[in-house]
Motif scaffolding. Structure first.
Motif, PDB file in Angstrom:
ATOM      1  N   HIS A 192      -5.328 -10.788  -1.082  1.00 34.64           N
ATOM      2  CA  HIS A 192      -6.401  -9.808  -0.881  1.00 34.64           C
ATOM      3  C   HIS A 192      -5.830  -8.473  -0.400  1.00 34.64           C
ATOM      4  N   TYR A 193      -4.818  -8.524   0.461  1.00 34.69           N
ATOM      5  CA  TYR A 193      -4.171  -7.288   0.903  1.00 34.69           C
ATOM      6  C   TYR A 193      -3.571  -6.546  -0.290  1.00 34.69           C
ATOM      7  N   ASP A 234      -3.568  -6.963  11.593  1.00 35.32           N
ATOM      8  CA  ASP A 234      -4.066  -5.676  11.094  1.00 35.32           C
ATOM      9  C   ASP A 234      -3.938  -5.536   9.576  1.00 35.32           C
ATOM     10  N   LYS A 263      -4.899  -8.290   7.673  1.00 35.82           N
ATOM     11  CA  LYS A 263      -5.850  -9.293   7.204  1.00 35.82           C
ATOM     12  C   LYS A 263      -7.229  -8.648   7.109  1.00 35.82           C
ATOM     13  N   TYR A 264      -7.759  -8.551   5.904  1.00 37.02           N
ATOM     14  CA  TYR A 264      -9.021  -7.856   5.692  1.00 37.02           C
ATOM     15  C   TYR A 264     -10.187  -8.809   5.438  1.00 37.02           C
ATOM     16  N   GLU A 302       0.828  -1.207   0.000  1.00 37.43           N
ATOM     17  CA  GLU A 302       0.000   0.000   0.000  1.00 37.43           C
ATOM     18  C   GLU A 302       0.860   1.255   0.000  1.00 37.43           C
ATOM     19  N   GLN A 311      -5.403 -14.243   2.162  1.00 34.35           N
ATOM     20  CA  GLN A 311      -5.276 -12.988   2.911  1.00 34.35           C
ATOM     21  C   GLN A 311      -4.188 -12.104   2.297  1.00 34.35           C
ATOM     22  N   ASP A 369      -6.195  -5.008  -2.437  1.00 33.24           N
ATOM     23  CA  ASP A 369      -6.693  -3.774  -1.821  1.00 33.24           C
ATOM     24  C   ASP A 369      -5.742  -2.611  -2.109  1.00 33.24           C
TER      25      ASP A 369
END
Length: 615
Positions: A445-446, A422, A424-425, A387, A442, A449
């Protein structure tokens, strides 16, 4: 030589260690074989067919100790046994990571191991302790063997010479076993047939041969010309879909760590694994039948294929072995069309030698962690969290004035897929969250995102309208680092998540309305020519150098993997023969620096903001 010297106490220990090693190698082979969950060369491995090679390999490794006397010989035996056990263990872990074995070429990549060490630790299994039973036994009983060794009679020079000849005979017999095996078998198959020790004898022999064999452009010119002539004649490039639809667009290549194709549009426990990538498909060309083709260079091989449309080396990585070569690369081709090319890597520059390799691929600027804003709480594993990394990439792009090509890679979804809570969404059941698929989902998916936020930021900056984003996986993830046996033990649902060695390729543009899923078979070497076609770049600039094909033409698709396996229908025997040659042709072109004669790279580039020269 007197019988009492032949039956020295140390020789007895040598014999015992040879037997131990023989059984350890057999255990090693069957351990790997069971983890592969597949037959070797199409039939089950039969030990008695190859036992001679195993025997000579087992005894050859300790033979050097026989040259010395008494206590010195004993210490050498014990030292060799410890080294051998560690070496076999390292090979086992490396196999679990990369489906192959260590090579002398890996020595050039030694700094990589510190970066990915946590991945290796996660792959250790309890049964691996069996490889260390004999060295532990020897260390515990050392005093006993030392007393016996002190009683031995010293050998004279003639006897030592005779002992020195013995390991040469053992090694020679082991090496000659290579003649009985086809050259197309994998390292894992070959090691099963002439033992893991025999494999390394051959690896060393090949390394020496490669080092002293200089391939000249003139020696391979005809072979390369002939290969490309057949390949280009077999491709119908006169009926190409969507040619030039993205002419003059900015280009972003987003190479995603361990992104497998099966996760696209996948829902698990009523949750999308890649909701942002799924959303992009509405404005994308989605290629869902692309084979991963990386070899020993792993992610760096994907860098190489995407930017040159050449296949990777058979051994080692191009980024370490030939980083200074000249290639007709994507940055070089786009430079002639007015593009400036930028490569951004969020980790250390030495990882896969990116700090040297990427500039030589023709990028005008290169940035690694030293040129980024390093935030301690945003670091994870090998570099910045995805991110934060992509957030900084978006800021970097905002400052670009000219038409650009930008290449960057994500890293957070690297094996062992262990994210803190924190990050893991997804709200999985306890069972799924603890098994390997849950961890992989996970991690992906992170990253998905992070990609969604990256694209949103580019949109807010007004960049998306004039930009295409090419998103693809560098190699498999959960299926690359975990074999079927592990997956089966971890999850009863593992059969639902087959991947067939595929990575997705998504070419996205915000305003593209003619979205489609293209099922044509291809490989990672096909990415560059396909993108160049969409950009309306005349094929004359790359058709004599790109080994990949335009996936938008009407010719039958195909791919060849690192083991020489060909995938594709409607291929003639002549097609298959030429495709089979592609690995050797690429190898020759790289090792001879074939394209240096035809393409001259720019001499200057910026590394972390500072002007540097290539030569």
């Amino acid at each position: 030589m007197k019988l009492k010297n032949i039956l020295r106490y140390v020789n007895v220990l040598y014999f015992v260690l040879g037997i131990f090693t023989l059984f350890k190698m057999i255990y090693f082979t069957y351990s790997v074989h069971s983890e592969m969950s597949m037959p070797l060369s199409g039939s089950e491995f039969v030990l008695n067919k190859y036992i001679v090679s195993y025997i000579f390999a087992a005894f050859s490794i300790f033979s050097i100790a026989l040259i010395f006397n008494g206590k010195k010989s004993l210490k050498i035996l014990i030292g060799l046994d410890i080294i051998l056990s560690l070496f076999m263990f390292a090979n086992l872990i490396y196999y679990r990571s990369f489906d192959s074995y260590l090579s002398i070429y890996n020595l050039a990549q030694y700094r990589n191991f510190g970066v990915v060490g946590i991945s290796a630790i996660a792959l250790i299994q309890l049964k691996d302790i069996l490889l260390f039973i004999d060295p532990v036994f020897l260390i515990v009983t050392y005093r006993f063997w030392e007393k016996l060794a002190l009683k031995e009679v010293e050998m004279n020079s003639r006897q030592r010479i005779m002992m020195a000849i013995y390991p040469l005979i053992c090694g020679g017999i082991t090496l000659n076993y290579n003649d009985y095996f086809p050259t197309t078998i994998t390292k894992v198959e070959a090691a099963a047939k002439y033992s893991i020790i025999g494999h390394h004898y051959h690896d060393l022999s090949s390394y020496i041969e490669d080092s002293r064999t200089i391939i000249k452009r003139s020696d391979v010119h005809d072979d390369i010309e002939e290969w490309f002539a057949y390949k280009n004649a077999s491709q119908a490039n006169d009926n190409v879909q969507d040619e030039g639809i993205f002419k003059d667009k900015n280009v972003i290549f987003l190479q995603v760590e361990s992104l497998e194709n099966f996760v696209i549009n996948l829902e698990v426990e009523n949750q999308e694994i890649t909701p942002n990538l799924n959303k992009l498909l509405k404005n994308s060309l989605y290629f869902n039948n692309i084979k991963a083709q990386e070899n020993g260079g792993n992610s760096s091989d994907a860098d190489f294929m995407a930017n040159t449309s050449l296949l990777p080396l058979k051994s080692g990585s191009v980024s370490h072995r030939f980083p200074n070569n000249t290639y007709n690369s994507l940055p070089s081709i786009l430079r002639n069309e007015g593009y400036h090319s930028h490569a951004i890597h969020s980790g250390e520059g030495y990882f896969w030698n990116k700090e040297n390799f990427l500039p030589h691929l023709g990028f005008d600027t290169y940035t690694d962690i030293d040129g980024m804003i390093e935030k301690e709480d945003e670091m994870f594993f090998m570099g910045l969290k995805d991110e934060e990394h992509l957030n900084q990439v978006a800021d970097y792009i905002k400052g670009l004035d000219d038409k650009f090509y930008l290449f960057t890679v994500t890293e957070t979804s690297h094996t062992p897929f262990k994210l803190p809570d924190d990050m893991k969404y997804l709200a999985f059941s306890e069972e799924l969250d603890k098994n390997i698929f849950g961890k992989y989902f996970q991690a992906i998916h992170y990253t998905d995102d992070a990609i969604g936020k990256f694209i949103d930021k580019l949109d807010q900056q007004g960049i998306l309208d004039e930009t295409i984003i090419v998103i693809y996986g560098d190699h498999e993830g959960v299926h690359k680092y975990n074999n079927d046996n592990v997956l089966k033990k971890q999850s009863t649902d593992y059969l639902k998540y087959t991947n067939n060695g595929e990575v997705p390729v998504i070419i996205y543009n915000k305003d593209f309305s003619d979205s489609k899923t293209i099922t044509k078979l291809g490989g990672q070497v096909d990415i560059m020519p396909t993108v160049l076609s969409l950009l309306n770049i005349d094929e004359k600039y790359y058709i004599e150098t790109a080994m990949g094909n335009n996936l938008l033409n009407s010719s039958p698709g195909y791919a060849i993997d690192r083991n020489g396996v060909i995938y594709g229908d409607k291929l003639s025997d002549a097609d298959k023969k030429n495709i089979k040659k592609s690995i050797d042709i690429s190898e020759k072109s790289i090792r001879s620096n074939y394209y240096k004669k035809y393409y001259v790279p720019a001499n200057e580039f910026k590394a972390n903001g500072k002007l540097k020269k290539l030569y």
